[in-house]
Design a protein around this motif. Structure first.
Motif, PDB file in Angstrom:
ATOM      1  N   GLY A  17       0.800  -1.223   0.000  1.00 56.23           N
ATOM      2  CA  GLY A  17       0.000   0.000   0.000  1.00 56.23           C
ATOM      3  C   GLY A  17       0.827   1.264   0.000  1.00 56.23           C
ATOM      4  N   SER A  18       2.148   1.129  -0.022  1.00 53.37           N
ATOM      5  CA  SER A  18       2.977   2.333   0.132  1.00 53.37           C
ATOM      6  C   SER A  18       4.378   2.085  -0.412  1.00 53.37           C
ATOM      7  CB  SER A  18       3.051   2.689   1.627  1.00 53.37           C
ATOM      8  OG  SER A  18       3.854   3.824   1.841  1.00 53.37           O
ATOM      9  N   GLY A  19       5.083   3.155  -0.657  1.00 51.97           N
ATOM     10  CA  GLY A  19       6.534   3.154  -0.866  1.00 51.97           C
ATOM     11  C   GLY A  19       7.081   2.086  -1.798  1.00 51.97           C
ATOM     12  N   ILE A  20       8.016   1.317  -1.258  1.00 53.36           N
ATOM     13  CA  ILE A  20       8.733   0.312  -2.066  1.00 53.36           C
ATOM     14  C   ILE A  20       7.781  -0.799  -2.510  1.00 53.36           C
ATOM     15  CG2 ILE A  20      10.535  -1.464  -1.945  1.00 53.36           C
ATOM     16  CD1 ILE A  20      12.071   0.504  -0.035  1.00 53.36           C
ATOM     17  N   ALA A  38      -0.739  -6.835  -1.085  1.00 53.40           N
ATOM     18  CA  ALA A  38      -1.190  -7.168   0.268  1.00 53.40           C
ATOM     19  C   ALA A  38      -0.665  -6.148   1.271  1.00 53.40           C
ATOM     20  CB  ALA A  38      -0.706  -8.566   0.644  1.00 53.40           C
ATOM     21  N   ASP A  39      -1.537  -5.732   2.170  1.00 58.58           N
ATOM     22  CA  ASP A  39      -1.130  -4.740   3.168  1.00 58.58           C
ATOM     23  C   ASP A  39      -2.095  -4.812   4.344  1.00 58.58           C
ATOM     24  OD1 ASP A  39       0.767  -1.932   2.700  1.00 58.58           O
ATOM     25  OD2 ASP A  39      -0.539  -2.007   4.461  1.00 58.58           O
ATOM     26  N   ARG A  40      -1.612  -4.380   5.504  1.00 53.43           N
ATOM     27  CA  ARG A  40      -2.511  -4.264   6.657  1.00 53.43           C
ATOM     28  C   ARG A  40      -3.550  -3.185   6.405  1.00 53.43           C
ATOM     29  NH1 ARG A  40       0.552  -3.495  12.213  1.00 53.43           N
ATOM     30  NH2 ARG A  40       1.128  -1.557  11.219  1.00 53.43           N
ATOM     31  N   ASN A  41      -3.155  -2.200   5.620  1.00 44.40           N
ATOM     32  CA  ASN A  41      -4.039  -1.102   5.233  1.00 44.40           C
ATOM     33  C   ASN A  41      -4.710  -1.481   3.900  1.00 44.40           C
ATOM     34  OD1 ASN A  41      -5.155   1.248   4.227  1.00 44.40           O
ATOM     35  ND2 ASN A  41      -3.496   2.555   4.956  1.00 44.40           N
ATOM     36  N   SER A 144      15.718  -6.122   3.733  1.00 46.03           N
ATOM     37  CA  SER A 144      16.535  -5.775   4.894  1.00 46.03           C
ATOM     38  C   SER A 144      16.743  -4.263   4.832  1.00 46.03           C
ATOM     39  CB  SER A 144      17.861  -6.559   4.846  1.00 46.03           C
ATOM     40  OG  SER A 144      18.707  -6.147   5.883  1.00 46.03           O
ATOM     41  N   SER A 145      17.886  -3.778   5.233  1.00 42.54           N
ATOM     42  CA  SER A 145      18.168  -2.334   5.191  1.00 42.54           C
ATOM     43  C   SER A 145      19.661  -2.120   5.391  1.00 42.54           C
ATOM     44  CB  SER A 145      17.415  -1.617   6.312  1.00 42.54           C
ATOM     45  OG  SER A 145      17.891  -0.287   6.445  1.00 42.54           O
ATOM     46  N   ILE A 146      20.189  -1.034   4.846  1.00 40.12           N
ATOM     47  CA  ILE A 146      21.592  -0.688   5.106  1.00 40.12           C
ATOM     48  C   ILE A 146      21.795  -0.392   6.598  1.00 40.12           C
ATOM     49  CG2 ILE A 146      21.435   1.806   4.640  1.00 40.12           C
ATOM     50  CD1 ILE A 146      24.301  -0.619   3.628  1.00 40.12           C
ATOM     51  N   THR A 161      16.363  -6.254  13.731  1.00 39.69           N
ATOM     52  CA  THR A 161      15.472  -7.046  12.867  1.00 39.69           C
ATOM     53  C   THR A 161      16.018  -7.111  11.438  1.00 39.69           C
ATOM     54  OG1 THR A 161      14.059  -5.136  12.273  1.00 39.69           O
ATOM     55  CG2 THR A 161      13.384  -6.469  14.172  1.00 39.69           C
ATOM     56  N   LYS A 162      16.606  -6.017  10.958  1.00 40.77           N
ATOM     57  CA  LYS A 162      17.068  -6.006   9.566  1.00 40.77           C
ATOM     58  C   LYS A 162      18.343  -6.842   9.405  1.00 40.77           C
ATOM     59  CE  LYS A 162      13.683  -3.732   7.814  1.00 40.77           C
ATOM     60  NZ  LYS A 162      12.785  -4.358   6.834  1.00 40.77           N
ATOM     61  N   ALA A 163      19.176  -6.890  10.469  1.00 39.70           N
ATOM     62  CA  ALA A 163      20.318  -7.819  10.449  1.00 39.70           C
ATOM     63  C   ALA A 163      19.786  -9.249  10.480  1.00 39.70           C
ATOM     64  CB  ALA A 163      21.229  -7.551  11.643  1.00 39.70           C
ATOM     65  N   LEU A 187      19.342  -4.604   0.683  1.00 45.29           N
ATOM     66  CA  LEU A 187      19.605  -3.615   1.731  1.00 45.29           C
ATOM     67  C   LEU A 187      19.486  -2.233   1.089  1.00 45.29           C
ATOM     68  CD1 LEU A 187      21.064  -6.306   2.650  1.00 45.29           C
ATOM     69  CD2 LEU A 187      22.692  -4.845   3.836  1.00 45.29           C
ATOM     70  N   PRO A 188      18.294  -1.639   1.106  1.00 44.11           N
ATOM     71  CA  PRO A 188      18.187  -0.300   0.525  1.00 44.11           C
ATOM     72  C   PRO A 188      18.881   0.721   1.422  1.00 44.11           C
ATOM     73  CG  PRO A 188      16.007  -1.356   0.724  1.00 44.11           C
ATOM     74  CD  PRO A 188      16.984  -2.149   1.546  1.00 44.11           C
ATOM     75  N   GLY A 189      19.348   1.799   0.780  1.00 40.98           N
ATOM     76  CA  GLY A 189      19.803   2.966   1.537  1.00 40.98           C
ATOM     77  C   GLY A 189      18.580   3.772   1.930  1.00 40.98           C
ATOM     78  N   TYR A 190      18.688   5.095   1.897  1.00 39.26           N
ATOM     79  CA  TYR A 190      17.549   5.944   2.273  1.00 39.26           C
ATOM     80  C   TYR A 190      16.720   6.235   1.023  1.00 39.26           C
ATOM     81  CZ  TYR A 190      19.307   6.359   6.974  1.00 39.26           C
ATOM     82  OH  TYR A 190      19.698   6.058   8.246  1.00 39.26           O
TER      83      TYR A 190
HETATM   84  P1  NAI Z   1       6.339   2.441   3.972  1.00 37.93           P
HETATM   85  O1  NAI Z   1       6.154   2.885   5.374  1.00 37.93           O
HETATM   86  O2  NAI Z   1       6.203   3.432   2.877  1.00 37.93           O
HETATM   87  O3  NAI Z   1       5.382   1.205   3.650  1.00 37.93           O
HETATM   88  C1  NAI Z   1       5.294   0.101   4.520  1.00 37.93           C
HETATM   89  C2  NAI Z   1       3.971  -0.590   4.288  1.00 37.93           C
HETATM   90  O4  NAI Z   1       3.931  -1.743   5.138  1.00 37.93           O
HETATM   91  C3  NAI Z   1       2.751   0.260   4.640  1.00 37.93           C
HETATM   92  O5  NAI Z   1       1.833   0.268   3.567  1.00 37.93           O
HETATM   93  C4  NAI Z   1       2.153  -0.421   5.868  1.00 37.93           C
HETATM   94  O6  NAI Z   1       0.735  -0.338   5.948  1.00 37.93           O
HETATM   95  C5  NAI Z   1       2.610  -1.862   5.651  1.00 37.93           C
HETATM   96  N1  NAI Z   1       2.613  -2.631   6.892  1.00 37.93           N
HETATM   97  C6  NAI Z   1       3.072  -2.249   8.102  1.00 37.93           C
HETATM   98  N2  NAI Z   1       2.855  -3.203   9.006  1.00 37.93           N
HETATM   99  C7  NAI Z   1       2.248  -4.229   8.363  1.00 37.93           C
HETATM  100  C8  NAI Z   1       1.754  -5.495   8.772  1.00 37.93           C
HETATM  101  N3  NAI Z   1       1.844  -5.914  10.043  1.00 37.93           N
HETATM  102  N4  NAI Z   1       1.212  -6.300   7.839  1.00 37.93           N
HETATM  103  C9  NAI Z   1       1.093  -5.887   6.557  1.00 37.93           C
HETATM  104  N5  NAI Z   1       1.510  -4.687   6.118  1.00 37.93           N
HETATM  105  C10 NAI Z   1       2.084  -3.865   7.018  1.00 37.93           C
HETATM  106  O7  NAI Z   1       7.806   1.781   3.946  1.00 37.93           O
HETATM  107  P2  NAI Z   1       8.829   1.607   2.721  1.00 37.93           P
HETATM  108  O8  NAI Z   1       9.766   2.720   2.756  1.00 37.93           O
HETATM  109  O9  NAI Z   1       8.111   1.280   1.484  1.00 37.93           O
HETATM  110  O10 NAI Z   1       9.639   0.319   3.215  1.00 37.93           O
HETATM  111  C11 NAI Z   1       9.393  -0.969   2.692  1.00 37.93           C
HETATM  112  C12 NAI Z   1      10.407  -1.929   3.282  1.00 37.93           C
HETATM  113  O11 NAI Z   1      11.727  -1.509   2.933  1.00 37.93           O
HETATM  114  C13 NAI Z   1      10.360  -2.004   4.802  1.00 37.93           C
HETATM  115  O12 NAI Z   1      10.596  -3.327   5.212  1.00 37.93           O
HETATM  116  C14 NAI Z   1      11.506  -1.108   5.211  1.00 37.93           C
HETATM  117  O13 NAI Z   1      12.006  -1.449   6.473  1.00 37.93           O
HETATM  118  C15 NAI Z   1      12.500  -1.362   4.105  1.00 37.93           C
HETATM  119  N6  NAI Z   1      13.454  -0.284   3.921  1.00 37.93           N
HETATM  120  C16 NAI Z   1      13.025   0.990   3.606  1.00 37.93           C
HETATM  121  C17 NAI Z   1      13.962   1.988   3.449  1.00 37.93           C
HETATM  122  C18 NAI Z   1      13.581   3.386   3.105  1.00 37.93           C
HETATM  123  O14 NAI Z   1      14.486   4.238   3.102  1.00 37.93           O
HETATM  124  N7  NAI Z   1      12.346   3.703   2.794  1.00 37.93           N
HETATM  125  C19 NAI Z   1      15.406   1.741   3.624  1.00 37.93           C
HETATM  126  C20 NAI Z   1      15.722   0.384   3.939  1.00 37.93           C
HETATM  127  C21 NAI Z   1      14.774  -0.580   4.071  1.00 37.93           C
END
Ligand code: NAI
Length: 249
Positions: A17-20, A38-41, A144-146, A161-163, A187-190
């Motif tokens: 539902g968001s971002g990556i 699939a998403d919680r939202n 994971s993550s950097i 958790t990411k390690a 391992l994405p950066g920012y």
């Molecule tokens: P985001 O916050 O934009 O999206 C995360 C999504 O996960 C949201 O739609 C949220 O509703 C969903 N979510 C949260 N808890 C959940 C659950 N229990 N069950 C199902 N869905 C759930 O985050 P983003 O940036 O897209 O990150 C995606 C992944 O990449 C994450 O695992 C994050 O830790 C990792 N990551 C992100 C980085 C960044 O800079 N944005 C850098 C390194 C890693």
């Protein structure tokens, strides 16, 4: 325009539902996969799916930290495109940053439950389905993550958790290789998503200054690597942890 590299495949993407996760749905669908967002939202997942159209995508509510929710998601996913997903992307993730001496136990538990246990539950349940359905050429990609390497102050829960995701990925790659399931992590950066939008501006500027490419990444730049790992172009890539950081160390 679909490249066709993933034509005939069904992909299950968490955090869609968001971002990556959302960008990943877009790129996998472009390459020909049918996508389960699939998403919680649920509303956010539905928006992702609607952008791609009903023929190419469907939305599903899942809480990756709940066994029963993930088990229901497997059943629902099998019915959606009459085929088990052979691509799974574990992108659901959360942060609850804070100095360790002040970190409430529930902030540690919540991050663990989603980021590490959630990755385990989804991987376990979907790998079972892949094996039962005798699917070939399967690929699981974990986020994971950097931060697993940078170990920033204020991120004891998230960094751990990411390690853990890196070690988990390696074990899964060893256990599932014989079933034709490759498991890798990124391992994405920012990356410029809602997760990073809450990082204080001063910290973001420091990150950009330390990054050799001098900018944040875009979610599509992670999604392209996920699409590569999902495809047969990465047929011999297994158990890998790939940094996609613009050179940030
Ligand atoms: P985001 O916050 O934009 O999206 C995360 C999504 O996960 C949201 O739609 C949220 O509703 C969903 N979510 C949260 N808890 C959940 C659950 N229990 N069950 C199902 N869905 C759930 O985050 P983003 O940036 O897209 O990150 C995606 C992944 O990449 C994450 O695992 C994050 O830790 C990792 N990551 C992100 C980085 C960044 O800079 N944005 C850098 C390194 C890693």
């Amino acid at each position: 325009m679909a490249s066709g590299l993933l034509t005939g495949k069904v992909a299950f993407v968490t955090g869609a539902g968001s971002g990556i996760g959302r960008a990943t749905c877009r790129i996998l669908a472009r390459d020909g996969a049918k996508v389960i967002a699939a998403d919680r939202n649920l509303q956010a997942a539905q928006e992702t799916a609607q952008q791609l159209g009903a023929e190419r995508a469907a939305a599903l509510e899942v809480d990756v930290s709940s066994t029963t929710s993930v088990q229901s998601a497997v059943v629902a996913a099998l019915a959606m495109f009459q085929q088990a997903p052979s691509i799974v992307v574990n992108s659901a993730g959360i942060t609850r940053d804070g100095y360790m001496l002040k970190m409430p136990e529930h902030d540690y538990d919540d991050v663990y439950s989603v980021n590490l246990k959630g990755t385990f539950l989804v991987t376990q349940q979907f790998a079972k389905a892949m094996i039962e359905q005798r699917l070939s050429d399967c690929s699981i990609v974990n986020l994971s993550s950097i931060v697993a390497r940078l170990n920033n102050v204020g991120q004891a829960n998230y960094a751990a958790t990411k390690a853990g995701v890196i070690s988990f990925t390696e074990v899964a790659s060893k256990e599932f290789g014989k079933f034709g399931i490759r498991v890798n992590c990124i391992l994405p950066g920012y990356i410029d998503t809602p997760m990073v939008a809450v990082v204080p501006e001063k910290i973001k500027q420091q990150v950009v200054q330390r990054c050799p490419l001098g900018r944040l990444g875009q979610p599509e730049e992670i999604a392209e690597v996920i699409a590569f790992l999902a495809s047969q172009k990465a047929a011999y890539v297994n158990g890998a942890a790939i940094e996609v950081t613009g050179g940030l160390k």
